[in-house]
Design an enzyme around this catalytic site. Structure first.
Site, PDB file in Angstrom:
ATOM      1  N   CYS A 257       1.066  -1.384  -0.317  1.00  0.00           N
ATOM      2  CA  CYS A 257      -0.120  -0.375  -0.492  1.00  0.00           C
ATOM      3  C   CYS A 257       0.533   1.624   0.311  1.00  0.00           C
ATOM      4  O   CYS A 257       1.026   1.802  -1.111  1.00  0.00           O
ATOM      5  CB  CYS A 257      -1.047  -0.184   1.048  1.00  0.00           C
ATOM      6  SG  CYS A 257      -2.241  -0.813   0.872  1.00  0.00           S
TER       7      CYS A 257
HETATM    8  N1  LIG Z   1      -2.675  -6.589   1.643  1.00  0.00           N
HETATM    9  C1  LIG Z   1      -3.557  -5.026   2.184  1.00  0.00           C
HETATM   10  O1  LIG Z   1      -2.960  -4.815   4.149  1.00  0.00           O
HETATM   11  C2  LIG Z   1      -4.387  -3.659   2.065  1.00  0.00           C
HETATM   12  C3  LIG Z   1      -4.848  -2.889   2.726  1.00  0.00           C
HETATM   13  C4  LIG Z   1      -5.995  -2.202   1.899  1.00  0.00           C
HETATM   14  C5  LIG Z   1      -6.038  -2.724   0.868  1.00  0.00           C
HETATM   15  N2  LIG Z   1      -4.933  -3.529  -0.138  1.00  0.00           N
HETATM   16  C6  LIG Z   1      -5.224  -2.956  -1.506  1.00  0.00           C
HETATM   17  O2  LIG Z   1      -6.556  -4.042  -2.177  1.00  0.00           O
HETATM   18  C7  LIG Z   1      -6.673  -4.616  -3.285  1.00  0.00           C
HETATM   19  C8  LIG Z   1      -6.105  -5.950  -3.316  1.00  0.00           C
HETATM   20  O3  LIG Z   1      -4.457  -6.352  -2.484  1.00  0.00           O
HETATM   21  P1  LIG Z   1      -3.983  -8.020  -1.844  1.00  0.00           P
HETATM   22  O4  LIG Z   1      -3.213  -7.474  -0.473  1.00  0.00           O
HETATM   23  O5  LIG Z   1      -5.672  -8.585  -0.989  1.00  0.00           O
HETATM   24  O6  LIG Z   1      -3.303  -8.161  -3.390  1.00  0.00           O
HETATM   25  P2  LIG Z   1      -3.209  -9.768  -3.559  1.00  0.00           P
HETATM   26  O7  LIG Z   1      -1.605 -10.079  -4.072  1.00  0.00           O
HETATM   27  O8  LIG Z   1      -2.510 -10.373  -1.816  1.00  0.00           O
HETATM   28  O9  LIG Z   1      -3.928 -10.345  -3.884  1.00  0.00           O
HETATM   29  C9  LIG Z   1      -4.696 -10.307  -4.704  1.00  0.00           C
HETATM   30  C10 LIG Z   1      -5.308 -11.441  -5.555  1.00  0.00           C
HETATM   31  O10 LIG Z   1      -5.756 -11.509  -7.037  1.00  0.00           O
HETATM   32  C11 LIG Z   1      -5.935 -12.245  -7.293  1.00  0.00           C
HETATM   33  N3  LIG Z   1      -5.672 -11.679  -8.796  1.00  0.00           N
HETATM   34  C12 LIG Z   1      -4.917 -10.959  -9.601  1.00  0.00           C
HETATM   35  N4  LIG Z   1      -5.584 -10.989 -11.166  1.00  0.00           N
HETATM   36  C13 LIG Z   1      -6.899 -11.182 -11.096  1.00  0.00           C
HETATM   37  C14 LIG Z   1      -7.580 -11.788 -11.918  1.00  0.00           C
HETATM   38  N5  LIG Z   1      -7.675 -10.953 -13.439  1.00  0.00           N
HETATM   39  N6  LIG Z   1      -8.574 -12.323 -11.513  1.00  0.00           N
HETATM   40  C15 LIG Z   1      -9.053 -12.339 -10.177  1.00  0.00           C
HETATM   41  N7  LIG Z   1      -7.618 -12.879  -9.627  1.00  0.00           N
HETATM   42  C16 LIG Z   1      -6.894 -12.265  -9.838  1.00  0.00           C
HETATM   43  C17 LIG Z   1      -3.996 -12.286  -7.558  1.00  0.00           C
HETATM   44  O11 LIG Z   1      -3.974 -14.056  -7.806  1.00  0.00           O
HETATM   45  C18 LIG Z   1      -4.010 -12.840  -5.990  1.00  0.00           C
HETATM   46  O12 LIG Z   1      -4.515 -14.224  -5.626  1.00  0.00           O
HETATM   47  C19 LIG Z   1      -5.147  -3.635  -4.231  1.00  0.00           C
HETATM   48  O13 LIG Z   1      -5.737  -2.488  -4.292  1.00  0.00           O
HETATM   49  C20 LIG Z   1      -4.840  -2.620  -2.112  1.00  0.00           C
HETATM   50  O14 LIG Z   1      -4.056  -2.025  -2.663  1.00  0.00           O
HETATM   51  C21 LIG Z   1      -4.711  -4.353   0.382  1.00  0.00           C
END
Ligand SMILES: NC(=O)c1ccc[n+]([C@@H]2O[C@H](COP(=O)([O-])OP(=O)(O)OC[C@H]3O[C@@H](n4cnc5c(N)ncnc54)[C@H](O)[C@@H]3O)[C@@H](O)[C@H]2O)c1
Length: 415
Positions: A257
């Site tokens: 993030c």
């Molecule tokens: N990790 C955090 O602490 C956090 C906190 C708040 C917001 N976010 C936001 O949330 C979003 C997701 O982050 P995350 O940490 O969960 O990421 P992550 O990489 O852990 O998980 C995302 C998942 O999406 C899958 N993916 C990618 N493209 C895809 C598609 N086209 N169809 C289906 N699945 C697909 C990936 O394989 C992965 O498993 C981001 O925008 C991030 O900025 C994350």
């Protein structure tokens, strides 16, 4: 309800469990076959979600790589990554991929909510047109909203249940639908008038952190020059009961993030011919911290009549924050790369990261690691790290997290 979740990562999987706990069925879609297979076996791959939580919901959770399974859902939440391109511009590839796939199955009456952190306008300008390729109209045939995720991996005091959830809908009806859904898993849902307000609220939260971390990091560098203890200064300032919020300096920002999100806003701002001085400056200061840390290690070794080249540097903690194994944008990796370029012999200990393939290294037992080390650098202090043992065993310790406050030893230096 039957809830579809697209992207089963750090955000999507805990969200799936929250809906399962609330008694709903969940269909999880991910392009990563290994994650889908793990969930099929009842196994979790996220520290905050024990495998028992997955197994316990058995038949109510189905994970798949086939988007058609989402057609039956009442609502679909998108939580795919929003990274940066090599040129540090928004990479909406995963979102576009997910939305394009979803357009082939979206149906009348469905609610689609985007949770991925992104610049204001993404929901309306990018997601909606892709979904409307289905021939259905957003706001009329199906509902669309944006609701930012606030999960803080590893945290237990603030959970999805007791962390207020911000929601902005394309229309008042879209918002109402999204509020209804999130009320199932959150005690407080905060309504804002548009998806753009919700998108920007999330960026404000992260930019606020990034700017304040940069401020205290800059102060740490000034303190280093002036011979003042930054930790003592932060402690003292934090006694002010109002008008001050504590942020600690450190080796730089990591995770998905903070090092990424502010650039989404900076990029969008350029379209409006306006600049984002605070964001750019904070990024600059924070990105410089690993360089400063390497300089600090170099100086500490020099004071012990040693050069970086040939010295064995034991890195303690390589993930970006304590208690998790997430390596994304971890400043420890940057520090290690810089030390490697300067000829250091690297080794590390991290109970959450068994191996670092890029460096060809495996995590060593603390005792073995410190035996023969020239310097130990505390980059991320995981819970349970025996600091006194580290200070006793290593000839030289550099602490970038201020966790050794309270220990005084001639071989110990702090940021
Ligand atoms: N990790 C955090 O602490 C956090 C906190 C708040 C917001 N976010 C936001 O949330 C979003 C997701 O982050 P995350 O940490 O969960 O990421 P992550 O990489 O852990 O998980 C995302 C998942 O999406 C899958 N993916 C990618 N493209 C895809 C598609 N086209 N169809 C289906 N699945 C697909 C990936 O394989 C992965 O498993 C981001 O925008 C991030 O900025 C994350």
């Amino acid at each position: 309800m039957k809830i579809g979740i697209v992207g089963l990562g750090y955000v999507g999987l805990p969200l799936a469990v929250a809906f399962l706990d609330a008694g709903h069925d969940v269909v999880g879609l991910d392009t990563d076959q290994r994650k889908v297979a793990a969930l099929g076996r009842g196994e979790s791959y996220i520290e905050d979600v024990p495998s028992e939580r997955i197994a316990q919901h058995g038949g109510h959770l189905s994970a798949t790589t086939d988007v058609h399974a989402l057609g039956e859902c009442d609502a679909v939440v998108i939580a795919v990554p929003t990274p940066l391109t090599e040129n540090r511009e928004p990479d909406l590839g995963p979102l576009v991929g997910a939305a394009t796939a979803l357009a082939s199955v979206v149906r009348k009456g469905q609610l689609v909510v985007l949770e991925s952190t992104t610049y204001p306008g993404t929901t309306r300008e990018r997601l909606v047109p892709l979904l409307e390729e289905s021939g259905l109209a957003a706001g009329r045939d199906f509902n669309v909203a944006f609701s930012p995720e606030r999960i803080d991996p590893g945290r237990t005091d603030f959970t999805m249940r007791n962390t207020p959830k911000v929601v902005g809908g394309l229309t008042p009806d879209c918002r109402r639908r999204a509020v209804e859904m999130y009320s199932e898993i959150c005690d407080e849902v905060v309504e804002v008038s548009t998806p753009e307000a919700a998108e920007l609220a999330k960026l404000l939260e992260n930019v606020f952190r990034s700017v304040n971390i940069a401020l205290v990091n800059e102060l740490a560098i000034i303190c280093d020059r002036m011979g003042i203890d930054i930790w003592e200064v932060v402690e003292a300032a934090s006694t002010k009961p109002y008008g001050f919020m504590r942020f600690d300096p450190g080796p730089g920002m990591g995770g998905h993030c903070l090092p990424v999100d502010p650039f989404y806003l900076a990029w969008k701002a350029r379209q409006y011919e306006t600049s984002t001085h605070f964001i750019e400056l904070a990024g600059e200061v924070n990105q410089n911290m690993p360089y400063f840390c390497v300089e600090r290690i170099t100086r500490a070794l020099n004071d012990h009549s040693k050069a970086v080249r040939g010295s064995r540097v034991a890195v303690l903690g390589v993930s970006y924050k304590p208690g998790v194994g997430d390596l994304r944008e971890s400043p420890a990796l940057k520090i290690m790369r810089l030390l490697d370029q300067r000829g250091a012999r690297l080794a590390y200990n991290d109970p959450f990261v068994p191996r670092l393939a890029d460096f060809g290294l495996e995590s060593e037992e603390l005792g073995d690691l410190l035996d023969g080390a020239d310097v130990a650098a505390i980059v991320t202090a995981h819970p349970g790290l025996d600091l006194q043992a580290v200070v006793d065993a290593a000839p030289l310790v550099v602490d970038f997290r201020g966790v050794t406050r309270g220990i005084e030893a001639p071989n110990l230096v702090r940021l």
